[in-house]
Design a protein around this motif. Sequence first.
Motif, short mmCIF file in Angstrom:
data_model
loop_
_atom_site.label_atom_id
_atom_site.label_comp_id
_atom_site.label_asym_id
_atom_site.label_seq_id
_atom_site.Cartn_x
_atom_site.Cartn_y
_atom_site.Cartn_z
N ARG A 2 0.79 -1.15 -0.12
CA ARG A 2 0.08 -0.02 0.15
C ARG A 2 0.87 1.26 -0.07
N LEU A 3 2.00 1.41 -0.49
CA LEU A 3 2.79 2.42 -0.62
C LEU A 3 2.17 3.34 -1.77
N PRO A 4 2.31 4.65 -1.74
CA PRO A 4 1.77 5.49 -2.68
C PRO A 4 2.83 5.47 -3.87
N SER A 57 10.86 18.88 -15.48
CA SER A 57 9.35 19.38 -15.22
C SER A 57 8.33 18.27 -15.58
N ALA A 58 8.57 17.22 -16.31
CA ALA A 58 7.83 16.09 -15.99
C ALA A 58 7.53 15.35 -14.99
N LEU A 59 8.92 15.17 -13.94
CA LEU A 59 8.80 14.63 -12.79
C LEU A 59 8.00 15.37 -11.79
N VAL A 60 8.06 16.57 -11.90
CA VAL A 60 7.37 17.67 -11.15
C VAL A 60 5.89 17.39 -11.35
N LYS A 61 5.36 17.40 -12.47
CA LYS A 61 4.12 17.30 -13.12
C LYS A 61 3.45 16.02 -12.36
N ILE A 62 4.25 14.80 -12.65
CA ILE A 62 4.00 13.48 -12.27
C ILE A 62 3.70 13.52 -10.51
N PHE A 63 4.76 14.03 -10.00
CA PHE A 63 4.47 14.15 -8.59
C PHE A 63 3.31 14.87 -7.99
N VAL A 68 -1.58 7.56 -8.17
CA VAL A 68 -0.98 6.64 -7.50
C VAL A 68 -1.22 5.50 -8.08
N GLY A 69 -0.12 4.46 -8.40
CA GLY A 69 -0.28 3.16 -9.08
C GLY A 69 -0.06 3.03 -10.35
N HIS A 70 -0.05 4.46 -11.12
CA HIS A 70 0.11 4.50 -12.57
C HIS A 70 1.56 4.60 -12.93
#
Length: 176
Positions: A2-4, A57-63, A68-70
């Motif tokens: 159950r880790l996010p 910038s993609a990592l910031v957007k994903i974060f 979660v789970g994608h």
Amino acid sequence: YRLPVIISRSSNNFGPYQFPEKLIPHTILCAIRGNGIPIYGDGMQIRDWLFVDDHASALVKIFSDGVVGHSYNVSASSEQTNIDVVNTICDLLEELAPAKPSGVSRYRDLIEFVSDRPGHDRRYALDASKIERELGWRPKQSFRNSLCTTVKWYLENNEWWEGILRSGYKLNQDNI
């Protein structure tokens, strides 16, 4: 457990501060030092190139907006052959560093085709349509503009990469 967790996968990154074992900085440094620029096999290996600032910038957007789970593929959808990348670097250096090392008339003349690595993949690519569709992320930089930024950075920061070379790292075909 159950880790996010959200997974991101990216295509080949490049930009300032990249260690010279990788194709783009290796090519830049070989060229401005007047060394041969090794190209594996026929140079027709295809890679999808992503500027490091766009990746960040993609990592910031994903974060901030990812689910979660994608999983999200991060790519600039900018596939280039290795020989095209090297030729573009040489062309940029003709513009940005016209005073070439002794004995060099054109940077492209430094290109040397060498034996290919065993098992060298012909193509790496990712489909980034999910991050574009679901999160609205797209790279801001074109390949040529970000490559120009990178070449300029290496030309202006020789103290950084010369330190790496002084520490014993050698530019040669075994390192690309």
